[in-house]
Design a protein around this motif. Structure first.
Motif, PDB file in Angstrom:
ATOM      1  N   GLY A 103     -54.582  24.185  -4.811  1.00 41.88           N
ATOM      2  CA  GLY A 103     -55.174  23.518  -3.659  1.00 41.88           C
ATOM      3  C   GLY A 103     -55.418  24.396  -2.453  1.00 41.88           C
ATOM      4  N   ARG A 104     -54.917  25.625  -2.512  1.00 39.47           N
ATOM      5  CA  ARG A 104     -54.964  26.504  -1.336  1.00 39.47           C
ATOM      6  C   ARG A 104     -56.380  26.672  -0.776  1.00 39.47           C
ATOM      7  N   ASP A 105     -57.354  26.927  -1.615  1.00 35.75           N
ATOM      8  CA  ASP A 105     -58.717  27.179  -1.139  1.00 35.75           C
ATOM      9  C   ASP A 105     -59.654  26.011  -1.420  1.00 35.75           C
ATOM     10  N   TYR A 106     -59.101  24.884  -1.836  1.00 44.43           N
ATOM     11  CA  TYR A 106     -59.921  23.718  -2.141  1.00 44.43           C
ATOM     12  C   TYR A 106     -60.506  23.138  -0.856  1.00 44.43           C
ATOM     13  N   LYS A 107     -61.775  22.819  -0.895  1.00 41.34           N
ATOM     14  CA  LYS A 107     -62.445  22.218   0.255  1.00 41.34           C
ATOM     15  C   LYS A 107     -62.321  20.697   0.142  1.00 41.34           C
ATOM     16  N   LEU A 108     -61.243  20.161   0.689  1.00 38.81           N
ATOM     17  CA  LEU A 108     -60.977  18.732   0.675  1.00 38.81           C
ATOM     18  C   LEU A 108     -62.109  17.991   1.371  1.00 38.81           C
ATOM     19  N   ILE A 109     -62.568  16.910   0.756  1.00 35.41           N
ATOM     20  CA  ILE A 109     -63.592  16.062   1.354  1.00 35.41           C
ATOM     21  C   ILE A 109     -62.908  14.799   1.870  1.00 35.41           C
ATOM     22  N   THR A 110     -63.167  14.459   3.114  1.00 36.79           N
ATOM     23  CA  THR A 110     -62.636  13.242   3.718  1.00 36.79           C
ATOM     24  C   THR A 110     -63.811  12.366   4.110  1.00 36.79           C
ATOM     25  N   GLU A 111     -63.793  11.123   3.613  1.00 32.58           N
ATOM     26  CA  GLU A 111     -64.841  10.159   3.957  1.00 32.58           C
ATOM     27  C   GLU A 111     -64.203   9.061   4.801  1.00 32.58           C
ATOM     28  N   ILE A 112     -64.799   8.807   5.965  1.00 30.97           N
ATOM     29  CA  ILE A 112     -64.244   7.819   6.887  1.00 30.97           C
ATOM     30  C   ILE A 112     -65.341   6.826   7.262  1.00 30.97           C
ATOM     31  N   THR A 113     -65.014   5.547   7.113  1.00 26.52           N
ATOM     32  CA  THR A 113     -65.883   4.511   7.660  1.00 26.52           C
ATOM     33  C   THR A 113     -65.079   3.780   8.724  1.00 26.52           C
ATOM     34  N   GLN A 114     -65.778   3.296   9.721  1.00 24.79           N
ATOM     35  CA  GLN A 114     -65.130   2.623  10.842  1.00 24.79           C
ATOM     36  C   GLN A 114     -65.928   1.396  11.224  1.00 24.79           C
ATOM     37  N   ASP A 115     -65.231   0.271  11.323  1.00 29.41           N
ATOM     38  CA  ASP A 115     -65.828  -0.981  11.779  1.00 29.41           C
ATOM     39  C   ASP A 115     -64.925  -1.508  12.889  1.00 29.41           C
ATOM     40  N   GLY A 116     -65.271  -1.182  14.132  1.00 27.35           N
ATOM     41  CA  GLY A 116     -64.392  -1.543  15.249  1.00 27.35           C
ATOM     42  C   GLY A 116     -63.087  -0.772  15.137  1.00 27.35           C
ATOM     43  N   ASN A 117     -61.966  -1.494  15.045  1.00 30.64           N
ATOM     44  CA  ASN A 117     -60.650  -0.861  14.930  1.00 30.64           C
ATOM     45  C   ASN A 117     -60.168  -0.746  13.491  1.00 30.64           C
ATOM     46  N   THR A 118     -61.033  -1.088  12.523  1.00 33.76           N
ATOM     47  CA  THR A 118     -60.665  -0.996  11.116  1.00 33.76           C
ATOM     48  C   THR A 118     -61.316   0.236  10.496  1.00 33.76           C
ATOM     49  N   PHE A 119     -60.500   1.044   9.825  1.00 35.81           N
ATOM     50  CA  PHE A 119     -60.933   2.288   9.214  1.00 35.81           C
ATOM     51  C   PHE A 119     -60.661   2.251   7.716  1.00 35.81           C
TER      52      PHE A 119
ATOM     53  N   TYR B  62     -59.674  14.813  -3.787  1.00 36.85           N
ATOM     54  CA  TYR B  62     -58.916  15.994  -4.197  1.00 36.85           C
ATOM     55  C   TYR B  62     -59.479  16.549  -5.499  1.00 36.85           C
ATOM     56  N   PRO B  63     -58.975  17.721  -5.943  1.00 36.24           N
ATOM     57  CA  PRO B  63     -59.432  18.287  -7.226  1.00 36.24           C
ATOM     58  C   PRO B  63     -59.207  17.310  -8.380  1.00 36.24           C
ATOM     59  N   ALA B  64     -59.949  17.537  -9.457  1.00 36.31           N
ATOM     60  CA  ALA B  64     -59.846  16.740 -10.689  1.00 36.31           C
ATOM     61  C   ALA B  64     -60.176  15.270 -10.436  1.00 36.31           C
ATOM     62  N   ASN B  65     -61.096  15.037  -9.505  1.00 38.04           N
ATOM     63  CA  ASN B  65     -61.567  13.680  -9.196  1.00 38.04           C
ATOM     64  C   ASN B  65     -60.475  12.721  -8.749  1.00 38.04           C
ATOM     65  N   HIS B  66     -59.372  13.238  -8.212  1.00 38.66           N
ATOM     66  CA  HIS B  66     -58.311  12.379  -7.682  1.00 38.66           C
ATOM     67  C   HIS B  66     -58.680  12.011  -6.250  1.00 38.66           C
ATOM     68  N   LYS B  67     -58.477  10.748  -5.913  1.00 36.63           N
ATOM     69  CA  LYS B  67     -58.745  10.354  -4.528  1.00 36.63           C
ATOM     70  C   LYS B  67     -57.693   9.354  -4.069  1.00 36.63           C
ATOM     71  N   VAL B  68     -57.494   9.353  -2.753  1.00 42.42           N
ATOM     72  CA  VAL B  68     -56.576   8.417  -2.121  1.00 42.42           C
ATOM     73  C   VAL B  68     -57.360   7.716  -1.021  1.00 42.42           C
ATOM     74  N   THR B  69     -57.337   6.384  -1.042  1.00 46.19           N
ATOM     75  CA  THR B  69     -58.027   5.601  -0.025  1.00 46.19           C
ATOM     76  C   THR B  69     -57.026   4.702   0.679  1.00 46.19           C
ATOM     77  N   ASN B  70     -57.034   4.745   1.992  1.00 53.07           N
ATOM     78  CA  ASN B  70     -56.212   3.852   2.806  1.00 53.07           C
ATOM     79  C   ASN B  70     -57.132   3.137   3.792  1.00 53.07           C
TER      80      ASN B  70
END
Length: 127
Positions: A32-48, A54-62
């Motif tokens: 992960g040292r040189d991995y270019k992490l992609i962060t996608e953010i949507t915002q609707d008022g105070n809700t994000f 992450y690598p290998a098509n792993h993703k975390v959504t909160n």
């Protein structure tokens, strides 16, 4: 400035030390040292909705609403409850092992994670 958009890691400081403190294995840190992490953010008022790809098509959504306790998940799959606070344009939250702050500075997404004296600072550019 809005957090909304798609962001790609431009630089990281303290990456290896922070990962080691969290107990991440050395081989995973190296991958992960040189991995270019992609962060996608949507915002609707105070809700994000905050997704990290992450690598290998792993993703975390909160998804969270500022000021309300919500269920969240770490990259390691650990589930926890947290309340994200907006303070002076910065989003802050306490994760199980560290404190995290996100802000827009100079048109960049700057994320700072702190555990004791160990700090990870990730700067991302909008893509």
């Amino acid at each position: 400035m809005s957090f909304a958009g798609r962001w790609e890691t431009e630089s990281q400081e303290g990456y290896a030390e922070f990962c080691k403190l969290l107990g991440i294995p050395d081989d995973v840190i190296e991958r992960g040292r040189d991995y270019k992490l992609i962060t996608e953010i949507t915002q609707d008022g105070n809700t994000f909705t905050w997704t990290q790809l992450y690598p290998a098509n792993h993703k975390v959504t909160n998804t969270f609403t500022v000021g309300q306790e919500t269920d969240m998940e770490t990259i390691g799959g650990k589930k926890f409850k947290a309340t994200v606070i907006m303070d002076g344009g910065k989003l802050t939250a306490t994760f199980p092992n560290y404190h995290h702050t996100s802000e827009i500075a100079g048109g960049k997404l700057v994320e700072t994670s702190k555990a004791g004296s160990v700090v990870l600072k990730r700067t991302s550019k909008k893509i």
